[in-house]
Design a protein around this motif. Structure first.
Motif, PDB file in Angstrom:
ATOM      1  N   ASN A  23     -17.621   4.746  -5.125  1.00  0.00           N
ATOM      2  CA  ASN A  23     -16.661   5.553  -5.831  1.00  0.00           C
ATOM      3  C   ASN A  23     -15.965   6.266  -4.695  1.00  0.00           C
ATOM      4  OD1 ASN A  23     -14.730   7.211  -7.418  1.00  0.00           O
ATOM      5  ND2 ASN A  23     -16.139   7.196  -9.160  1.00  0.00           N
ATOM      6  N   PRO A  24     -14.768   5.964  -4.358  1.00  0.00           N
ATOM      7  CA  PRO A  24     -13.978   6.768  -3.149  1.00  0.00           C
ATOM      8  C   PRO A  24     -13.814   8.287  -3.859  1.00  0.00           C
ATOM      9  CG  PRO A  24     -12.529   5.153  -4.489  1.00  0.00           C
ATOM     10  CD  PRO A  24     -13.805   4.989  -5.051  1.00  0.00           C
ATOM     11  N   LEU A  25     -13.765   8.648  -5.062  1.00  0.00           N
ATOM     12  CA  LEU A  25     -13.445  10.034  -5.488  1.00  0.00           C
ATOM     13  C   LEU A  25     -14.662  10.608  -6.388  1.00  0.00           C
ATOM     14  CD1 LEU A  25      -9.639   9.776  -6.184  1.00  0.00           C
ATOM     15  CD2 LEU A  25     -10.735  10.736  -4.186  1.00  0.00           C
ATOM     16  N   PRO A  26     -15.725  10.526  -6.011  1.00  0.00           N
ATOM     17  CA  PRO A  26     -16.862  10.749  -6.843  1.00  0.00           C
ATOM     18  C   PRO A  26     -17.052  12.336  -7.340  1.00  0.00           C
ATOM     19  CG  PRO A  26     -17.611  10.586  -4.516  1.00  0.00           C
ATOM     20  CD  PRO A  26     -16.203  10.474  -4.597  1.00  0.00           C
ATOM     21  N   ALA A  49     -18.106  -6.992  -6.044  1.00  0.00           N
ATOM     22  CA  ALA A  49     -18.213  -6.690  -7.553  1.00  0.00           C
ATOM     23  C   ALA A  49     -17.709  -5.533  -7.833  1.00  0.00           C
ATOM     24  CB  ALA A  49     -19.635  -7.179  -7.904  1.00  0.00           C
ATOM     25  N   TYR A  50     -18.027  -4.364  -6.790  1.00  0.00           N
ATOM     26  CA  TYR A  50     -17.576  -3.037  -7.439  1.00  0.00           C
ATOM     27  C   TYR A  50     -15.977  -3.128  -7.553  1.00  0.00           C
ATOM     28  CZ  TYR A  50     -17.852   1.932  -7.744  1.00  0.00           C
ATOM     29  OH  TYR A  50     -17.900   2.971  -8.167  1.00  0.00           O
ATOM     30  N   HIS A 109     -33.373  -0.569  -3.501  1.00  0.00           N
ATOM     31  CA  HIS A 109     -32.023  -0.235  -3.757  1.00  0.00           C
ATOM     32  C   HIS A 109     -31.488  -1.210  -4.594  1.00  0.00           C
ATOM     33  CE1 HIS A 109     -27.735   1.018  -2.602  1.00  0.00           C
ATOM     34  NE2 HIS A 109     -28.048   1.495  -3.653  1.00  0.00           N
ATOM     35  N   HIS A 110     -31.205  -0.814  -5.910  1.00  0.00           N
ATOM     36  CA  HIS A 110     -30.342  -1.700  -7.016  1.00  0.00           C
ATOM     37  C   HIS A 110     -29.035  -0.990  -7.521  1.00  0.00           C
ATOM     38  CE1 HIS A 110     -34.398  -3.803  -8.503  1.00  0.00           C
ATOM     39  NE2 HIS A 110     -34.133  -4.060  -7.266  1.00  0.00           N
ATOM     40  N   VAL A 111     -28.039  -1.789  -7.541  1.00  0.00           N
ATOM     41  CA  VAL A 111     -26.703  -1.202  -8.034  1.00  0.00           C
ATOM     42  C   VAL A 111     -26.287  -1.942  -9.335  1.00  0.00           C
ATOM     43  CG1 VAL A 111     -24.215  -0.833  -7.615  1.00  0.00           C
ATOM     44  CG2 VAL A 111     -25.999  -0.684  -5.623  1.00  0.00           C
ATOM     45  N   TYR A 112     -25.943  -1.161 -10.080  1.00  0.00           N
ATOM     46  CA  TYR A 112     -25.470  -1.683 -11.432  1.00  0.00           C
ATOM     47  C   TYR A 112     -23.940  -1.612 -11.723  1.00  0.00           C
ATOM     48  CZ  TYR A 112     -30.534  -1.351 -12.487  1.00  0.00           C
ATOM     49  OH  TYR A 112     -31.886  -1.458 -12.268  1.00  0.00           O
TER      50      TYR A 112
END
Length: 430
Positions: free
Chosen positions: A70-73, A175-176, A254-257
């Motif tokens: 996310n570029p603006l977390p 995907a993101y 490391h998993h990303v959802y």
């Protein structure tokens, strides 16, 4: 499961600068002297550390798995209920290995603090802006130290540079950002920049999985101390040693959802293990190395004001000057502020005896924390000796000499004038 055996070695006295400490290690002790005061300080700190750590590991995994690129977390420190309810794998009835006898979900003291903080119950955003919250900046500083001091052994870090890892990261990135043409365009222009950010996210996951283990270890040590079942510094150290071996094989991944689908950037099937890929790099990067704290030391490398070689960095808690550490905005001070909320009563009473007032309590906390981390480092040294060399009660003199040479090599790192090993031998180091 290994318990150090207290025994007298059959060797002549060591001639090392820290010979007394060498002999203590050879007898199954720790670098920290075994006194009731030291034991009380380190166990109290473990308890005070474990509560914010219960937040740290949950938020680190949330950032690695959900916030991701996310570029603006802006809301990355706002843990969703899903992660507060996430079961620790080493606590609760459904634990993979139950270390702590408490609940698997977020600690009750942590939940109470999230709701009310030091002020009163109000929206999370107001707590955040008022800085009345857990300081995740400390956790991120630890992650950044690990990420910057890369290549510290193990297989995890080299994997981040492989084509397989880059392919896994590429799938997750696409995907993101599949609904964000601008970010996809930037990815095509600067692919290495995005891959590097994914590597950093993998270190978020690494540290989160490391601390998921340490929080229940510290909670259980606190409970055992309260029950009178840990009564000495060596017993506390041996509990840590046993925990290290019990958890050594815990997978690091490391998993990303993304949109309900799991992307395995570092699959569990790679077989990366907690001890070698998380614990040892953490101790090296955070306890020993880190980096100079901004505002306390110049970063002018050309003037030789920081070492040329990262291996020569010595800014971790084992070397920290407690006074500048007790300065606003410096990561360890943020941790001291977090721990201040969760001190057990006996440690509060102890500090009230020796503090120059409440403003001095962070400094006293840092002293106790330094002692506690020397105990953890002692456990790591004893665990490495157990894994690599010989039992402390070995009858072979050659084996005992090898053990001594190992201990002496480990303590050589504390010959630097900045090291606090000399200081923690004194009860008046406050």
């Amino acid at each position: 499961m290994t318990t150090a055996t207290l025994s007298q070695t059959k060797l002549p006295p060591s001639t090392h600068e820290f010979s007394e400490i060498i002999h203590r290690l050879e007898a199954g002790g720790a670098m920290l002297p075994d006194t009731p005061e030291n034991l009380m300080q380190i166990i109290g700190i473990y308890k005070a550390y474990a509560v914010p750590m219960d937040f740290y590991w949950r938020d680190l995994l949330y950032i690695a798995e959900q916030v991701f690129l996310n570029p603006l977390p802006f809301l990355k420190y706002f843990i969703p209920q899903e992660y507060l309810d996430l079961h620790n794998h080493y606590a609760g009835d459904d634990a993979d290995l139950r270390i702590w006898r408490g609940e698997a979900t977020a600690h009750p003291e942590l939940l109470a603090f999230i709701e009310k903080g030091e002020t009163k119950k109000m929206p999370k955003l107001l707590h955040h802006l008022w800085h009345d919250r857990v300081n995740m900046e400390f956790a991120e500083a630890c992650m950044q130290a690990m990420f910057w001091h890369r290549d510290m052994g193990g297989l995890f870090d080299p994997y981040l540079d492989t084509d397989e890892y880059k392919a896994n990261a590429d799938r997750a990135i696409k995907a993101y950002f599949k609904k964000n043409p601008m970010m996809m365009g930037l990815y095509k222009l600067f692919p290495d920049l995005f891959i590097e950010q994914v590597r950093m996210m993998s270190y978020y996951s690494n540290l989160g999985l490391f601390w998921e283990v340490m929080a229940p270890v510290f909670f259980e040590m606190s409970d055992l101390y309260d029950e009178g079942k840990i009564a000495s510094v060596p017993e506390a150290m041996n509990f840590l040693v046993n925990g290290i071996f019990a958890i050594a094989g815990r997978p690091i991944y490391h998993h990303v959802y993304i949109d309900g689908e799991c992307y395995e950037i570092i699959p569990k099937s790679k077989g990366f293990m907690w001890l070698y890929e998380a614990a040892l790099p953490y101790v090296e990067a955070v306890f020993y190395r880190t980096s100079p704290f901004r505002g306390t030391k110049s970063y002018n490398a050309q003037a030789k004001q920081v070492p040329d070689d990262q291996k020569e960095f010595h800014y971790g808690i084992l070397y920290a000057d407690i006074f500048p550490v007790g300065t606003a905005g410096i990561p360890p001070t943020l941790l001291m502020q977090d721990m201040l909320h969760f001190l057990p009563p006996y440690l509060v009473e102890y500090y009230q005896q020796y503090c120059r007032g409440e403003d001095d309590m962070l400094i006293q906390l840092a002293n106790s924390f330094q002692r506690s981390m020397y105990c953890v480092t002692s456990a790591v040294i004893q665990a490495l000796r157990t894994a690599l060399l010989y039992p402390l009660d070995d009858q072979n003199p050659k084996h005992l000499i090898a053990n001594r040479q190992f201990f002496e090599a480990q303590l050589d790192r504390f010959k630097r004038p900045e090291a606090r090993l000399r200081d923690i031998q004194r009860s008046d180091y406050r």
